[in-house]
Design an enzyme around this catalytic site. Sequence first.
Site, PDB file in Angstrom:
ATOM      1  N   HIS A 275       0.796  -1.114   0.121  1.00  0.00           N
ATOM      2  CA  HIS A 275       0.041   0.003   0.133  1.00  0.00           C
ATOM      3  C   HIS A 275       0.742   1.287   0.140  1.00  0.00           C
ATOM      4  CE1 HIS A 275      -3.470   2.419   0.492  1.00  0.00           C
ATOM      5  NE2 HIS A 275      -3.737   2.117   1.862  1.00  0.00           N
ATOM      6  N   HIS A 314      -2.867  -2.372  -9.613  1.00  0.00           N
ATOM      7  CA  HIS A 314      -3.829  -1.728  -8.484  1.00  0.00           C
ATOM      8  C   HIS A 314      -5.161  -2.356  -8.433  1.00  0.00           C
ATOM      9  CE1 HIS A 314      -6.227   1.361  -6.902  1.00  0.00           C
ATOM     10  NE2 HIS A 314      -4.943   2.142  -6.703  1.00  0.00           N
ATOM     11  N   ASP A 370       2.616   5.258  -6.820  1.00  0.00           N
ATOM     12  CA  ASP A 370       3.691   5.149  -6.254  1.00  0.00           C
ATOM     13  C   ASP A 370       5.002   5.003  -6.934  1.00  0.00           C
ATOM     14  OD1 ASP A 370       1.929   3.366  -3.999  1.00  0.00           O
ATOM     15  OD2 ASP A 370       2.735   5.214  -3.442  1.00  0.00           O
TER      16      ASP A 370
HETATM   17  C1  SDX Z   1      -1.698   1.981  -3.250  1.00  0.00           C
HETATM   18  O1  SDX Z   1      -6.457   0.620  -3.145  1.00  0.00           O
HETATM   19  C2  SDX Z   1      -5.742   1.781  -3.436  1.00  0.00           C
HETATM   20  O2  SDX Z   1      -6.546   2.629  -3.983  1.00  0.00           O
HETATM   21  C3  SDX Z   1      -4.250   2.157  -3.025  1.00  0.00           C
HETATM   22  C4  SDX Z   1      -3.856   3.265  -3.428  1.00  0.00           C
HETATM   23  C5  SDX Z   1      -4.381   4.386  -2.802  1.00  0.00           C
HETATM   24  O3  SDX Z   1      -4.353   5.544  -3.327  1.00  0.00           O
HETATM   25  O4  SDX Z   1      -4.919   4.246  -1.414  1.00  0.00           O
HETATM   26  O5  SDX Z   1      -3.929   3.489  -4.873  1.00  0.00           O
HETATM   27  C6  SDX Z   1      -2.172   3.370  -2.924  1.00  0.00           C
HETATM   28  O6  SDX Z   1      -1.557   1.378  -2.617  1.00  0.00           O
HETATM   29  C7  SDX Z   1      -1.169   1.797  -4.670  1.00  0.00           C
HETATM   30  C8  SDX Z   1      -0.678   0.282  -4.705  1.00  0.00           C
HETATM   31  C9  SDX Z   1       0.885   0.320  -4.486  1.00  0.00           C
HETATM   32  N1  SDX Z   1       1.349  -0.878  -4.167  1.00  0.00           N
HETATM   33  C10 SDX Z   1       2.358  -1.421  -5.158  1.00  0.00           C
HETATM   34  O7  SDX Z   1       2.889  -0.702  -5.935  1.00  0.00           O
HETATM   35  C11 SDX Z   1       2.745  -2.676  -5.024  1.00  0.00           C
HETATM   36  C12 SDX Z   1       2.770  -3.598  -6.229  1.00  0.00           C
HETATM   37  N2  SDX Z   1       1.559  -4.004  -6.477  1.00  0.00           N
HETATM   38  C13 SDX Z   1       0.902  -5.136  -6.213  1.00  0.00           C
HETATM   39  O8  SDX Z   1       1.490  -5.676  -5.015  1.00  0.00           O
HETATM   40  C14 SDX Z   1      -0.635  -5.295  -6.493  1.00  0.00           C
HETATM   41  O9  SDX Z   1      -0.700  -4.825  -7.805  1.00  0.00           O
HETATM   42  C15 SDX Z   1      -1.597  -4.544  -5.763  1.00  0.00           C
HETATM   43  C16 SDX Z   1      -1.409  -5.035  -4.313  1.00  0.00           C
HETATM   44  C17 SDX Z   1      -1.641  -3.106  -5.819  1.00  0.00           C
HETATM   45  C18 SDX Z   1      -2.942  -4.822  -6.038  1.00  0.00           C
HETATM   46  O10 SDX Z   1      -3.238  -6.407  -5.784  1.00  0.00           O
HETATM   47  P1  SDX Z   1      -4.151  -7.049  -6.332  1.00  0.00           P
HETATM   48  O11 SDX Z   1      -5.481  -6.309  -6.823  1.00  0.00           O
HETATM   49  O12 SDX Z   1      -4.550  -8.250  -5.257  1.00  0.00           O
HETATM   50  O13 SDX Z   1      -3.852  -7.993  -7.682  1.00  0.00           O
HETATM   51  P2  SDX Z   1      -3.349  -9.462  -7.403  1.00  0.00           P
HETATM   52  O14 SDX Z   1      -2.022  -9.464  -6.331  1.00  0.00           O
HETATM   53  O15 SDX Z   1      -4.313 -10.473  -7.256  1.00  0.00           O
HETATM   54  O16 SDX Z   1      -2.418  -9.376  -8.821  1.00  0.00           O
HETATM   55  C19 SDX Z   1      -3.121 -10.011  -9.901  1.00  0.00           C
HETATM   56  C20 SDX Z   1      -2.159 -10.291 -10.989  1.00  0.00           C
HETATM   57  C21 SDX Z   1      -1.443 -11.587 -10.286  1.00  0.00           C
HETATM   58  O17 SDX Z   1      -0.727 -12.467 -11.131  1.00  0.00           O
HETATM   59  P3  SDX Z   1      -1.239 -13.813 -11.364  1.00  0.00           P
HETATM   60  O18 SDX Z   1      -1.338 -14.629 -10.271  1.00  0.00           O
HETATM   61  O19 SDX Z   1      -2.653 -13.868 -12.231  1.00  0.00           O
HETATM   62  O20 SDX Z   1      -0.330 -14.689 -12.298  1.00  0.00           O
HETATM   63  O21 SDX Z   1      -1.173  -9.626 -11.369  1.00  0.00           O
HETATM   64  C22 SDX Z   1       0.077  -9.702 -10.755  1.00  0.00           C
HETATM   65  C23 SDX Z   1      -0.093 -10.761  -9.509  1.00  0.00           C
HETATM   66  O22 SDX Z   1       0.855 -11.709  -9.350  1.00  0.00           O
HETATM   67  N3  SDX Z   1       0.581  -8.645 -10.024  1.00  0.00           N
HETATM   68  C24 SDX Z   1       1.778  -8.076 -10.203  1.00  0.00           C
HETATM   69  C25 SDX Z   1       1.958  -6.956  -9.652  1.00  0.00           C
HETATM   70  N4  SDX Z   1       0.742  -6.477  -9.082  1.00  0.00           N
HETATM   71  C26 SDX Z   1      -0.054  -7.530  -9.542  1.00  0.00           C
HETATM   72  N5  SDX Z   1       3.117  -8.879 -10.784  1.00  0.00           N
HETATM   73  C27 SDX Z   1       4.262  -8.212 -10.563  1.00  0.00           C
HETATM   74  N6  SDX Z   1       4.175  -7.101 -10.118  1.00  0.00           N
HETATM   75  C28 SDX Z   1       3.140  -6.444  -9.485  1.00  0.00           C
HETATM   76  N7  SDX Z   1       3.290  -5.179  -9.016  1.00  0.00           N
END
Ligand code: SDX
Length: 435
Positions: A275, A314, A370
Amino acid sequence: MGAAGEPKSRESVTLTDNRTGKTYELPIENGAIRAADLRNVKTSEEDFGLMSFDPAFMNTASCKSKVTFIDGDKGILNYRGYPIEQLAERSTHLEVAFLLFNGELPRKAELDAFTHEIINHTFVHENLKKFEEGFRHDANPMAMFISSVAALSTFYQDSHEIQDPQVRRQHMIRILAKVPTLAAWAHRHSLGLPYIYPDNELSFTGNFLSMIFKMSEAKYKPPVAIERAFDVLFILHADHEQNCSTNAMRAVGSSHVDPYSATAAASAALYGPLHGGANAEVLYMLREIGTKTKIPEFVKKVKTKEAKLMGFGHRVYKNYDPRARIIKKLADDVFNAVGRNPLLDIALELERIALQDDYFVSRKLYPNVDFYSGLIYQALKFPVDFFPVLFAIGRTAGWLAQWEEMLMDSEQKIARPRQLYMGSPRRDYVPMSAR
Ligand code: SDX
């Protein structure tokens, strides 16, 4: 909920329980069905009825809200209906905080009064200096921030009177006004520098920069481009509907605890690397990659799930995060003022590669808020572990607006989800000798 046989309204779904052959009509309101209606789907009178199962709330609306609207597919973000692009271009953080709190843009007299209130509540009790000094020199500033926000509640014994609108608003003002001071003091503590008191002749953001950067000069003068860049960053981070930390603010606030404790809980949720901690993780990732030539090797690690592309992806946005687009432009203004961050080239190349690689495109992974913000913070010499604190300063306005909306929502009660029990059936205690 209509019983079988009654005329079906168009705004409904009809559900057939194949266990009993019974059908049920579930009304659709605002594009949703009420989970509580599922409880009527029973196999017998004694049956508890159906629940919906939704780990991490992937498809669950926890509330009705008028604060922020996001369209994840179109990359749209509006605060109280106003597009983030226009607010970033033409508004200020305090004007946006007023908008989030009150639902309307302020008239000049209203904004002047709101600004006067905030600017005159920036001081914190002197005892908080001793509180900060209790931390080790290398304490993480976000952990210090979380603790000191919670500690603030001990100075305001009436803050638990959350049903009194005046008391509620008074503490919303105090929290909004004081978090920059607590944030700055955590930063100064980690550098071993004296705390700088608020300078109420400066703007909200100018005062924050003064408490961060002022040294021996008589009066700190914030560089115009940096002051504006930070004000825009605070606007961009101000709210984001039901994100993890706002969900924490609402859930903890629903127990009717004081707003300082609820804000500390929200800050703790924001601290997580998935997050608000992601802005720091992006910098660690870019440093680990080191050069553009190493990007293909890193991308391979992401595809084998050995690493995440931090700052990408996201839960809601399946398109480019509109905030990332604005921050990317803002970075140019900052780098013109303080010099280009060499890691920017790696970030730009990483984005270029990811946006054309099917692994990311097929998963709709785009830069989020971010991805670029940390580059700006680092260019301004903020320690990387301070980045989540900068996110929290902006988000405090949204947390408080959402908290108050929850308290005033007659449909809301203490947040207490159910579970699907998968553990042992009832069994008797086994004495040690028999184990
Ligand atoms: C913020 O919710 C909000 O609004 C948050 C925010 C706010 O203003 O409050 O926008 C701020 O928290 C932004 C997000 C910051 N976090 C990151 O940048 C960390 C990296 N991102 C991931 O951890 C992820 O994208 C999340 C946590 C942001 C979202 O995760 P989800 O919705 O649970 O998605 P998921 O983990 O189920 O991913 C779906 C697929 C998966 O692949 P498969 O299992 O289908 O093969 O996408 C892949 C994930 O492995 N994936 C990523 C990835 N994010 C998702 N693979 C590599 N790198 C990534 N960053």
